[in-house]
Design a protein around this motif. Sequence first.
Motif, PDB file in Angstrom:
ATOM      1  N   MET A 188       0.819  -1.196   0.000  1.00 55.61           N
ATOM      2  CA  MET A 188       0.000   0.000   0.000  1.00 55.61           C
ATOM      3  C   MET A 188       0.866   1.265   0.000  1.00 55.61           C
ATOM      4  O   MET A 188       0.431   2.284  -0.521  1.00 55.61           O
ATOM      5  CB  MET A 188      -0.938   0.005   1.194  1.00 55.61           C
ATOM      6  N   LEU A 189       2.067   1.193   0.567  1.00 52.16           N
ATOM      7  CA  LEU A 189       2.936   2.369   0.573  1.00 52.16           C
ATOM      8  C   LEU A 189       3.230   2.857  -0.843  1.00 52.16           C
ATOM      9  O   LEU A 189       3.260   4.071  -1.099  1.00 52.16           O
ATOM     10  CB  LEU A 189       4.243   2.064   1.306  1.00 52.16           C
ATOM     11  N   LEU A 190       3.432   1.943  -1.755  1.00 52.70           N
ATOM     12  CA  LEU A 190       3.699   2.333  -3.143  1.00 52.70           C
ATOM     13  C   LEU A 190       2.469   2.964  -3.785  1.00 52.70           C
ATOM     14  O   LEU A 190       2.586   3.895  -4.593  1.00 52.70           O
ATOM     15  CB  LEU A 190       4.187   1.140  -3.950  1.00 52.70           C
ATOM     16  N   GLU A 191       1.287   2.488  -3.427  1.00 46.84           N
ATOM     17  CA  GLU A 191       0.046   3.074  -3.956  1.00 46.84           C
ATOM     18  C   GLU A 191      -0.149   4.489  -3.416  1.00 46.84           C
ATOM     19  O   GLU A 191      -0.592   5.379  -4.143  1.00 46.84           O
ATOM     20  CB  GLU A 191      -1.142   2.189  -3.600  1.00 46.84           C
ATOM     21  N   ILE A 192       0.186   4.684  -2.154  1.00 52.66           N
ATOM     22  CA  ILE A 192       0.100   6.026  -1.561  1.00 52.66           C
ATOM     23  C   ILE A 192       1.081   6.956  -2.259  1.00 52.66           C
ATOM     24  O   ILE A 192       0.730   8.084  -2.620  1.00 52.66           O
ATOM     25  CB  ILE A 192       0.373   5.968  -0.044  1.00 52.66           C
ATOM     26  N   ARG A 193       2.301   6.479  -2.478  1.00 53.96           N
ATOM     27  CA  ARG A 193       3.303   7.282  -3.178  1.00 53.96           C
ATOM     28  C   ARG A 193       2.800   7.684  -4.563  1.00 53.96           C
ATOM     29  O   ARG A 193       2.894   8.838  -4.960  1.00 53.96           O
ATOM     30  CB  ARG A 193       4.616   6.504  -3.304  1.00 53.96           C
ATOM     31  N   LYS A 194       2.247   6.744  -5.309  1.00 53.57           N
ATOM     32  CA  LYS A 194       1.758   7.031  -6.657  1.00 53.57           C
ATOM     33  C   LYS A 194       0.633   8.064  -6.631  1.00 53.57           C
ATOM     34  O   LYS A 194       0.606   8.984  -7.444  1.00 53.57           O
ATOM     35  CB  LYS A 194       1.288   5.759  -7.347  1.00 53.57           C
ATOM     36  N   LEU A 195      -0.289   7.916  -5.694  1.00 56.76           N
ATOM     37  CA  LEU A 195      -1.392   8.874  -5.594  1.00 56.76           C
ATOM     38  C   LEU A 195      -0.859  10.273  -5.305  1.00 56.76           C
ATOM     39  O   LEU A 195      -1.291  11.249  -5.925  1.00 56.76           O
ATOM     40  CB  LEU A 195      -2.386   8.434  -4.523  1.00 56.76           C
ATOM     41  N   LEU A 196       0.086  10.376  -4.389  1.00 60.02           N
ATOM     42  CA  LEU A 196       0.673  11.683  -4.081  1.00 60.02           C
ATOM     43  C   LEU A 196       1.439  12.244  -5.277  1.00 60.02           C
ATOM     44  O   LEU A 196       1.357  13.437  -5.568  1.00 60.02           O
ATOM     45  CB  LEU A 196       1.582  11.571  -2.863  1.00 60.02           C
ATOM     46  N   GLN A 197       2.166  11.396  -5.983  1.00 60.73           N
ATOM     47  CA  GLN A 197       2.883  11.859  -7.177  1.00 60.73           C
ATOM     48  C   GLN A 197       1.898  12.346  -8.234  1.00 60.73           C
ATOM     49  O   GLN A 197       2.119  13.381  -8.863  1.00 60.73           O
ATOM     50  CB  GLN A 197       3.728  10.726  -7.753  1.00 60.73           C
ATOM     51  N   ASP A 198       0.824  11.610  -8.429  1.00 56.53           N
ATOM     52  CA  ASP A 198      -0.156  11.957  -9.464  1.00 56.53           C
ATOM     53  C   ASP A 198      -0.922  13.231  -9.140  1.00 56.53           C
ATOM     54  O   ASP A 198      -1.165  14.055 -10.011  1.00 56.53           O
ATOM     55  CB  ASP A 198      -1.153  10.819  -9.679  1.00 56.53           C
ATOM     56  N   ARG A 199      -1.327  13.382  -7.892  1.00 52.18           N
ATOM     57  CA  ARG A 199      -2.165  14.522  -7.506  1.00 52.18           C
ATOM     58  C   ARG A 199      -1.372  15.719  -7.007  1.00 52.18           C
ATOM     59  O   ARG A 199      -1.880  16.833  -7.005  1.00 52.18           O
ATOM     60  CB  ARG A 199      -3.169  14.100  -6.440  1.00 52.18           C
ATOM     61  N   GLY A 200      -0.171  15.492  -6.524  1.00 51.72           N
ATOM     62  CA  GLY A 200       0.638  16.586  -5.987  1.00 51.72           C
ATOM     63  C   GLY A 200       0.335  16.868  -4.527  1.00 51.72           C
ATOM     64  O   GLY A 200       1.209  16.830  -3.693  1.00 51.72           O
ATOM     65  N   ARG A 201      -0.919  17.132  -4.223  1.00 49.67           N
ATOM     66  CA  ARG A 201      -1.368  17.406  -2.857  1.00 49.67           C
ATOM     67  C   ARG A 201      -2.621  16.584  -2.576  1.00 49.67           C
ATOM     68  O   ARG A 201      -3.535  16.542  -3.397  1.00 49.67           O
ATOM     69  CB  ARG A 201      -1.704  18.870  -2.670  1.00 49.67           C
ATOM     70  N   VAL A 202      -2.657  15.990  -1.378  1.00 49.77           N
ATOM     71  CA  VAL A 202      -3.798  15.158  -0.986  1.00 49.77           C
ATOM     72  C   VAL A 202      -4.037  15.344   0.505  1.00 49.77           C
ATOM     73  O   VAL A 202      -3.087  15.328   1.297  1.00 49.77           O
ATOM     74  CB  VAL A 202      -3.536  13.665  -1.286  1.00 49.77           C
ATOM     75  N   SER A 203      -5.295  15.482   0.875  1.00 52.41           N
ATOM     76  CA  SER A 203      -5.605  15.582   2.299  1.00 52.41           C
ATOM     77  C   SER A 203      -5.608  14.192   2.925  1.00 52.41           C
ATOM     78  O   SER A 203      -5.806  13.179   2.246  1.00 52.41           O
ATOM     79  CB  SER A 203      -6.972  16.242   2.508  1.00 52.41           C
ATOM     80  N   LEU A 204      -5.409  14.160   4.230  1.00 52.96           N
ATOM     81  CA  LEU A 204      -5.444  12.898   4.957  1.00 52.96           C
ATOM     82  C   LEU A 204      -6.814  12.249   4.808  1.00 52.96           C
ATOM     83  O   LEU A 204      -6.920  11.028   4.640  1.00 52.96           O
ATOM     84  CB  LEU A 204      -5.112  13.131   6.429  1.00 52.96           C
ATOM     85  N   MET A 205      -7.856  13.045   4.816  1.00 58.69           N
ATOM     86  CA  MET A 205      -9.213  12.505   4.664  1.00 58.69           C
ATOM     87  C   MET A 205      -9.390  11.870   3.286  1.00 58.69           C
ATOM     88  O   MET A 205      -9.976  10.799   3.170  1.00 58.69           O
ATOM     89  CB  MET A 205     -10.254  13.610   4.882  1.00 58.69           C
ATOM     90  N   ASP A 206      -8.886  12.500   2.249  1.00 59.40           N
ATOM     91  CA  ASP A 206      -8.967  11.922   0.905  1.00 59.40           C
ATOM     92  C   ASP A 206      -8.215  10.594   0.831  1.00 59.40           C
ATOM     93  O   ASP A 206      -8.688   9.636   0.220  1.00 59.40           O
ATOM     94  CB  ASP A 206      -8.427  12.879  -0.151  1.00 59.40           C
ATOM     95  N   LEU A 207      -7.039  10.541   1.439  1.00 62.90           N
ATOM     96  CA  LEU A 207      -6.279   9.292   1.473  1.00 62.90           C
ATOM     97  C   LEU A 207      -7.072   8.209   2.189  1.00 62.90           C
ATOM     98  O   LEU A 207      -7.152   7.064   1.729  1.00 62.90           O
ATOM     99  CB  LEU A 207      -4.933   9.495   2.169  1.00 62.90           C
ATOM    100  N   SER A 208      -7.656   8.575   3.313  1.00 57.51           N
ATOM    101  CA  SER A 208      -8.436   7.628   4.104  1.00 57.51           C
ATOM    102  C   SER A 208      -9.621   7.081   3.308  1.00 57.51           C
ATOM    103  O   SER A 208      -9.876   5.870   3.298  1.00 57.51           O
ATOM    104  CB  SER A 208      -8.924   8.322   5.379  1.00 57.51           C
ATOM    105  N   LEU A 209     -10.332   7.952   2.641  1.00 56.06           N
ATOM    106  CA  LEU A 209     -11.477   7.524   1.828  1.00 56.06           C
ATOM    107  C   LEU A 209     -11.045   6.702   0.627  1.00 56.06           C
ATOM    108  O   LEU A 209     -11.663   5.685   0.300  1.00 56.06           O
ATOM    109  CB  LEU A 209     -12.288   8.748   1.374  1.00 56.06           C
ATOM    110  N   HIS A 210      -9.990   7.111  -0.026  1.00 61.32           N
ATOM    111  CA  HIS A 210      -9.509   6.421  -1.226  1.00 61.32           C
ATOM    112  C   HIS A 210      -9.082   4.984  -0.915  1.00 61.32           C
ATOM    113  O   HIS A 210      -9.388   4.067  -1.673  1.00 61.32           O
ATOM    114  CB  HIS A 210      -8.336   7.195  -1.845  1.00 61.32           C
TER     115      HIS A 210
END
Length: 81
Positions: A1-23
């Motif tokens: 899951m760490l790699l998926e989190i990294r990819k999401l942050l790379q793709d979006r640039g900025r992400v809230s903790l709530m968005d990460l939690s929901l995603h």
Amino acid sequence: MLLEIRKLLQDRGRVSLMDLSLHFGRDTDAMRGMVAHWVGKGVVRQIDPEACACAGCGKCAAALGAEVYEWIGPAPKDRPA
């Protein structure tokens, strides 16, 4: 899951903790711990929510007390910086 989190942050640039939690369907404490891995590596930082709201005013994220994380590491190798 760490790699998926990294990819999401790379793709979006900025992400809230709530968005990460929901995603990822995890509670915010678990997500905070996983994001801390990337913060510790120096490729992600927590930013002031007033500096990054969707419309630029900062009021919505700040009002919710949002934690917002930003990718500051190198661009992914499969696309230009």
